[in-house]
Scaffold this motif. Structure first.
Motif, PDB file in Angstrom:
ATOM      1  N   SER A 119       7.040 -10.949  35.841  1.00  0.00           N
ATOM      2  CA  SER A 119       5.624 -10.559  35.861  1.00  0.00           C
ATOM      3  C   SER A 119       4.949 -10.861  34.523  1.00  0.00           C
ATOM      4  CB  SER A 119       5.455  -9.082  36.234  1.00  0.00           C
ATOM      5  OG  SER A 119       6.082  -8.262  35.277  1.00  0.00           O
ATOM      6  N   ASP A 120       5.660 -10.702  33.424  1.00  0.00           N
ATOM      7  CA  ASP A 120       5.094 -11.033  32.105  1.00  0.00           C
ATOM      8  C   ASP A 120       4.825 -12.535  31.990  1.00  0.00           C
ATOM      9  OD1 ASP A 120       5.475  -8.369  31.602  1.00  0.00           O
ATOM     10  OD2 ASP A 120       6.990  -8.648  30.062  1.00  0.00           O
ATOM     11  N   ILE A 121       5.756 -13.328  32.473  1.00  0.00           N
ATOM     12  CA  ILE A 121       5.601 -14.781  32.423  1.00  0.00           C
ATOM     13  C   ILE A 121       4.427 -15.212  33.299  1.00  0.00           C
ATOM     14  CG2 ILE A 121       6.691 -16.977  33.031  1.00  0.00           C
ATOM     15  CD1 ILE A 121       9.380 -15.653  32.161  1.00  0.00           C
ATOM     16  N   LYS A 122       4.342 -14.653  34.494  1.00  0.00           N
ATOM     17  CA  LYS A 122       3.229 -14.991  35.395  1.00  0.00           C
ATOM     18  C   LYS A 122       1.892 -14.577  34.791  1.00  0.00           C
ATOM     19  CE  LYS A 122       5.997 -14.956  39.555  1.00  0.00           C
ATOM     20  NZ  LYS A 122       6.409 -14.206  40.731  1.00  0.00           N
ATOM     21  N   GLU A 123       1.851 -13.446  34.133  1.00  0.00           N
ATOM     22  CA  GLU A 123       0.633 -12.984  33.470  1.00  0.00           C
ATOM     23  C   GLU A 123       0.234 -13.947  32.356  1.00  0.00           C
ATOM     24  OE1 GLU A 123      -2.638 -10.628  32.440  1.00  0.00           O
ATOM     25  OE2 GLU A 123      -1.335 -10.472  34.194  1.00  0.00           O
ATOM     26  N   TRP A 124       1.202 -14.401  31.574  1.00  0.00           N
ATOM     27  CA  TRP A 124       0.911 -15.344  30.492  1.00  0.00           C
ATOM     28  C   TRP A 124       0.359 -16.651  31.066  1.00  0.00           C
ATOM     29  CZ3 TRP A 124       2.313 -20.233  29.088  1.00  0.00           C
ATOM     30  CH2 TRP A 124       1.930 -20.630  27.808  1.00  0.00           C
ATOM     31  N   ILE A 125       0.971 -17.127  32.152  1.00  0.00           N
ATOM     32  CA  ILE A 125       0.504 -18.371  32.791  1.00  0.00           C
ATOM     33  C   ILE A 125      -0.916 -18.193  33.309  1.00  0.00           C
ATOM     34  CG2 ILE A 125       0.861 -19.920  34.760  1.00  0.00           C
ATOM     35  CD1 ILE A 125       3.912 -19.383  34.383  1.00  0.00           C
ATOM     36  N   ALA A 126      -1.194 -17.067  33.941  1.00  0.00           N
ATOM     37  CA  ALA A 126      -2.536 -16.811  34.476  1.00  0.00           C
ATOM     38  C   ALA A 126      -3.573 -16.787  33.363  1.00  0.00           C
ATOM     39  CB  ALA A 126      -2.550 -15.493  35.251  1.00  0.00           C
ATOM     40  N   ARG A 127      -3.262 -16.169  32.265  1.00  0.00           N
ATOM     41  CA  ARG A 127      -4.201 -16.129  31.135  1.00  0.00           C
ATOM     42  C   ARG A 127      -4.401 -17.517  30.542  1.00  0.00           C
ATOM     43  NH1 ARG A 127      -3.353 -10.589  27.713  1.00  0.00           N
ATOM     44  NH2 ARG A 127      -3.552  -9.210  29.493  1.00  0.00           N
ATOM     45  N   ARG A 128      -3.333 -18.272  30.466  1.00  0.00           N
ATOM     46  CA  ARG A 128      -3.418 -19.633  29.926  1.00  0.00           C
ATOM     47  C   ARG A 128      -4.307 -20.512  30.793  1.00  0.00           C
ATOM     48  NH1 ARG A 128      -0.252 -24.356  31.153  1.00  0.00           N
ATOM     49  NH2 ARG A 128      -0.272 -25.820  29.412  1.00  0.00           N
ATOM     50  N   GLU A 129      -4.206 -20.329  32.089  1.00  0.00           N
ATOM     51  CA  GLU A 129      -4.986 -21.139  33.017  1.00  0.00           C
ATOM     52  C   GLU A 129      -6.382 -20.579  33.245  1.00  0.00           C
ATOM     53  OE1 GLU A 129      -2.434 -21.379  36.407  1.00  0.00           O
ATOM     54  OE2 GLU A 129      -1.083 -22.811  35.441  1.00  0.00           O
ATOM     55  N   GLY A 130      -6.695 -19.463  32.597  1.00  0.00           N
ATOM     56  CA  GLY A 130      -8.028 -18.890  32.708  1.00  0.00           C
ATOM     57  C   GLY A 130      -8.279 -18.147  33.996  1.00  0.00           C
ATOM     58  N   LYS A 131      -7.234 -17.861  34.739  1.00  0.00           N
ATOM     59  CA  LYS A 131      -7.401 -17.144  36.007  1.00  0.00           C
ATOM     60  C   LYS A 131      -7.557 -15.657  35.810  1.00  0.00           C
ATOM     61  CE  LYS A 131      -4.950 -20.526  38.752  1.00  0.00           C
ATOM     62  NZ  LYS A 131      -3.762 -20.825  39.521  1.00  0.00           N
ATOM     63  N   LYS A 132      -7.177 -15.202  34.666  1.00  0.00           N
ATOM     64  CA  LYS A 132      -7.264 -13.776  34.379  1.00  0.00           C
ATOM     65  C   LYS A 132      -8.412 -13.586  33.395  1.00  0.00           C
ATOM     66  CE  LYS A 132      -4.991  -9.857  34.979  1.00  0.00           C
ATOM     67  NZ  LYS A 132      -4.491  -9.352  36.184  1.00  0.00           N
ATOM     68  N   ARG A 133      -9.499 -13.071  33.869  1.00  0.00           N
ATOM     69  CA  ARG A 133     -10.650 -12.900  33.019  1.00  0.00           C
ATOM     70  C   ARG A 133     -10.940 -11.413  32.854  1.00  0.00           C
ATOM     71  NH1 ARG A 133     -13.609 -17.850  35.552  1.00  0.00           N
ATOM     72  NH2 ARG A 133     -12.707 -19.448  34.207  1.00  0.00           N
ATOM     73  N   GLY A 134     -11.716 -11.143  31.848  1.00  0.00           N
ATOM     74  CA  GLY A 134     -12.112  -9.769  31.607  1.00  0.00           C
ATOM     75  C   GLY A 134     -13.080  -9.275  32.674  1.00  0.00           C
ATOM     76  N   VAL A 135     -13.426  -8.034  32.599  1.00  0.00           N
ATOM     77  CA  VAL A 135     -14.325  -7.408  33.559  1.00  0.00           C
ATOM     78  C   VAL A 135     -15.721  -7.382  32.994  1.00  0.00           C
ATOM     79  CG1 VAL A 135     -14.796  -5.279  34.795  1.00  0.00           C
ATOM     80  CG2 VAL A 135     -12.440  -6.003  34.451  1.00  0.00           C
ATOM     81  N   LEU A 136     -16.688  -7.755  33.790  1.00  0.00           N
ATOM     82  CA  LEU A 136     -18.093  -7.705  33.397  1.00  0.00           C
ATOM     83  C   LEU A 136     -18.751  -6.569  34.163  1.00  0.00           C
ATOM     84  CD1 LEU A 136     -20.545  -8.905  31.960  1.00  0.00           C
ATOM     85  CD2 LEU A 136     -20.871 -10.386  33.952  1.00  0.00           C
ATOM     86  N   ARG A 137     -19.353  -5.667  33.440  1.00  0.00           N
ATOM     87  CA  ARG A 137     -19.999  -4.507  34.084  1.00  0.00           C
ATOM     88  C   ARG A 137     -21.465  -4.476  33.724  1.00  0.00           C
ATOM     89  NH1 ARG A 137     -15.425   0.111  33.111  1.00  0.00           N
ATOM     90  NH2 ARG A 137     -13.805  -1.097  34.102  1.00  0.00           N
ATOM     91  N   PHE A 138     -22.272  -4.222  34.725  1.00  0.00           N
ATOM     92  CA  PHE A 138     -23.705  -4.066  34.508  1.00  0.00           C
ATOM     93  C   PHE A 138     -24.046  -2.585  34.503  1.00  0.00           C
ATOM     94  CE2 PHE A 138     -23.223  -8.219  36.422  1.00  0.00           C
ATOM     95  CZ  PHE A 138     -23.987  -9.005  35.563  1.00  0.00           C
ATOM     96  N   ILE A 139     -24.778  -2.198  33.494  1.00  0.00           N
ATOM     97  CA  ILE A 139     -25.119  -0.775  33.379  1.00  0.00           C
ATOM     98  C   ILE A 139     -26.600  -0.619  33.573  1.00  0.00           C
ATOM     99  CG2 ILE A 139     -25.109   1.223  31.884  1.00  0.00           C
ATOM    100  CD1 ILE A 139     -22.667   0.039  30.521  1.00  0.00           C
TER     101      ILE A 139
END
Length: 113
Positions: free
Chosen positions: A93-113
């Motif tokens: 799971s750590d390796i998959k997470e690193w790959i996802a972040r590298r490929e830009g698939k894991k992005r932060g959350v954008l919240r509108f207030i």
């Protein structure tokens, strides 16, 4: 510290002691290959963020030296059990997470207030 120095520290081998250096080097080399097999083929070296996996897998492998193929070991009240799983499986799971972040698939959350 290098992975080699980290592993020696974790297995409690004095940094000046060189009797196990070749074994530790080989174990680290194999652990790096295991990590690289799970990474995209364009990556030729283990990224610094994943070096801890090489270290942990190396320590686990070193601790099993002499007990290969055993699922458990017991002697004079001391009992050791080994997982049947490959040491690196715990880090999938750590390796998959690193790959996802590298490929830009894991992005932060954008919240509108």
């Amino acid at each position: 510290m290098s992975i080699f120095e980290d592993v020696k520290l974790l297995i409690d081998v004095d940094s000046r002691e060189s009797g196990l250096d070749d074994k530790i080097d080989l174990i680290i080399k194999h652990a790096k290959r295991q990590v690289l097999l799970r990474l995209p083929s364009d990556i030729e070296e283990v990224p610094p963020e994943l070096e801890y996996i090489v270290c942990e897998v190396s320590v686990a492998r070193f601790n099993r030296l002499g007990n290969e193929g055993m699922s458990s070991y017991s002697q004079e009240g001391e009992s050791i059990s080994f997982d049947d799983a490959n040491d690196i499986d715990a880090y999938d799971s750590d390796i998959k997470e690193w790959i996802a972040r590298r490929e830009g698939k894991k992005r932060g959350v954008l919240r509108f207030i």
